[in-house]
Design a protein around this motif. Sequence first.
Motif, PDB file in Angstrom:
ATOM      1  N   ALA A  11     -13.539  10.121 -17.092  1.00  0.00           N
ATOM      2  CA  ALA A  11     -13.130  11.180 -18.025  1.00  0.00           C
ATOM      3  C   ALA A  11     -14.243  12.214 -18.160  1.00  0.00           C
TER       4      ALA A  11
ATOM      5  N   PHE B  34     -12.485   9.944 -24.429  1.00  0.00           N
ATOM      6  CA  PHE B  34     -11.242  10.486 -23.868  1.00  0.00           C
ATOM      7  C   PHE B  34     -10.736  11.667 -24.674  1.00  0.00           C
TER       8      PHE B  34
ATOM      9  N   SER C 214     -13.117  14.626 -24.053  1.00  0.00           N
ATOM     10  CA  SER C 214     -12.907  15.190 -22.717  1.00  0.00           C
ATOM     11  C   SER C 214     -11.606  15.984 -22.672  1.00  0.00           C
TER      12      SER C 214
END
Lengths: 366, 243
Positions: free
Chosen positions: A45, A182, A185
């Motif tokens: 990620a 996550f 990102s």
Amino acid sequence: MIRLNSKTKLILTVAALGLTMLWFYHLEQNPRANGYLIKILERSAIYAVVAVAMNLMNGFTGLFSLGQAGFMAIGAYTVGILTIPVEARPNVYYISGVAPWLEKIEIHYLAALFLGGLIAAVFAALIGVLILKLRSDYLAIATLGFAEIIRSVIASPQMDTITNGSYGLKKILRFETIYTPFILSAVCIFMMVLILRSSYGRAFLAIREDEVAAEAMGINLFTHKELSFVISSFFTGVAGGLLAMFMGSIDSGTFRVTLTYDILLIVVLGGMGSVSGSVIAAFLVTGGREYLRFFDEPLKIAGVQISLFRPGFRMVIFSALLMIVVLFYRKGIMGDTEFSWDGIANFIYRFLPTGKARRGNGGRDE
Amino acid sequence: MLKVENLEVAYGGIQALRGITFEVPQGKIVTLIGANGAGKSTTLRSMVGLVKAKSGRISFNGADITNQPTHKTIAAGIATVPEGRRVFANMTVLENLKIGAYLRADTAEIKKDEEWVYELFPRLKERSWQPAGTLSGGEQQMLAVGRALMSRPKMVMMDEPSLGLAPLIVQDIFAMIRKINEMGVTILLVEQNANMALKTADYGYVLETGKITLEGSGQELAMDEDIRAAYLGKRAAKKGLVH
């Protein structure tokens, strides 16, 4: 050509996101057992953010920059220095001690990430004035040199009380769950997509296509190149900060040129000028690198030791892969198109026997 | 509208323009004709600051625009149709048009102008989502003109719009130039196709090795013996076939 209606697409998107979330939840239930997989996903990620940022500059604006490792180092060290708990500092800076003005400063990791990106962007703005007039290979060499300078400065003994010189930083605040990297990102990539879809993004494309014509349309070349460089470096810096949090301990060796090449491989493999290509390739390359580890282990076939298989061999495989992509599959996985459910549907359709039969019909039913 | 006085341009030591003076009045079509290397394209490029003038003065509606940054000149109302069309090949027709309106912020009006350009060139509307590189030469030329019009210019400068196009399409292109002019857009036309250019233009200048050697109304120049000999073909000139 199959065209799915927008409702189907929405359902597919929600389903895909839901399944991913469920999977993450499942992984998080037993972080110890799934630690290896979680690590790979998190690293992928973070690399996806750098790859998209590199693509924004190299693929969309057509400026070949190789300074990624340097900007990542700036972001990583900013986050590292500012998030190490105050009580742990004497332990981290055990050789030369920590600079007195820095001793008591500790900020929230989100603020540190933003600041890391900002400092990287300021550096980009300053050197951009000098080097963005250069073309193609010369720009690549100049940015490469810049990244090495950053790395050397960080590792220099004069910086011991700030960066801990060549000893590196440890005890950096780490991610607690897989969700944090996550979500961060995804936010970064989403913001870059918004920029690329705005009129600025269109101007970047125009510059890539034809600088002279773009200038004749009233696009200020220098301002837009600088803008692309600054935006790209900002997100590269943020991603560097994420990497520091992911690793927990960093040193200047983390940010060698090879890091830039890893990202370049992702961008080329995914397709210059495709955001989704970069994201897909980030997961493929990072995952592949781990799961190809069996190349590094000694292999015996019928009792004979195959001497090729030894530590480091998977890097040879990877380099060969890059050469094959560049020679025969220059557009990468996605070319300059983006992921779409229509694309997936058509891809599957091509492999269905009925699909082949219809195509044999000269595509008359189109 | 556009006034050029004693303009000199040099590339390194090579003098490309040796002090040229000309004028483009509002609402007219003015043409610059001349052979290869006479300095036609250099003249156009220096108008919008793509090459720097060594001396002389260029003014647009009374304001000095000599060596002004390109984006400022475009914003002031001059648009260019570059030589060889130079459409953005991997971008769609619509995206190309949007780039033409890059310096404008009035979204609603831009939308209207898109429709207006599509009305002017229905072929472009059909190909709106196609990459510009897949268009034919004539269509690309239309796109290049449409893209220039998207900035709502007071004046359009065209560099050899007939270059590399079939004779029938060249006729279309010149008809279109007249049409745009009738809508009130002033046009400065640079051409090697002197015959068509002089037929279309109100006034013309002949450029030879960086100097203006002749000027006159389109008709006058078309009748001039020297011009006929030099640019319209000697045999045609002798037989009086060219009008």
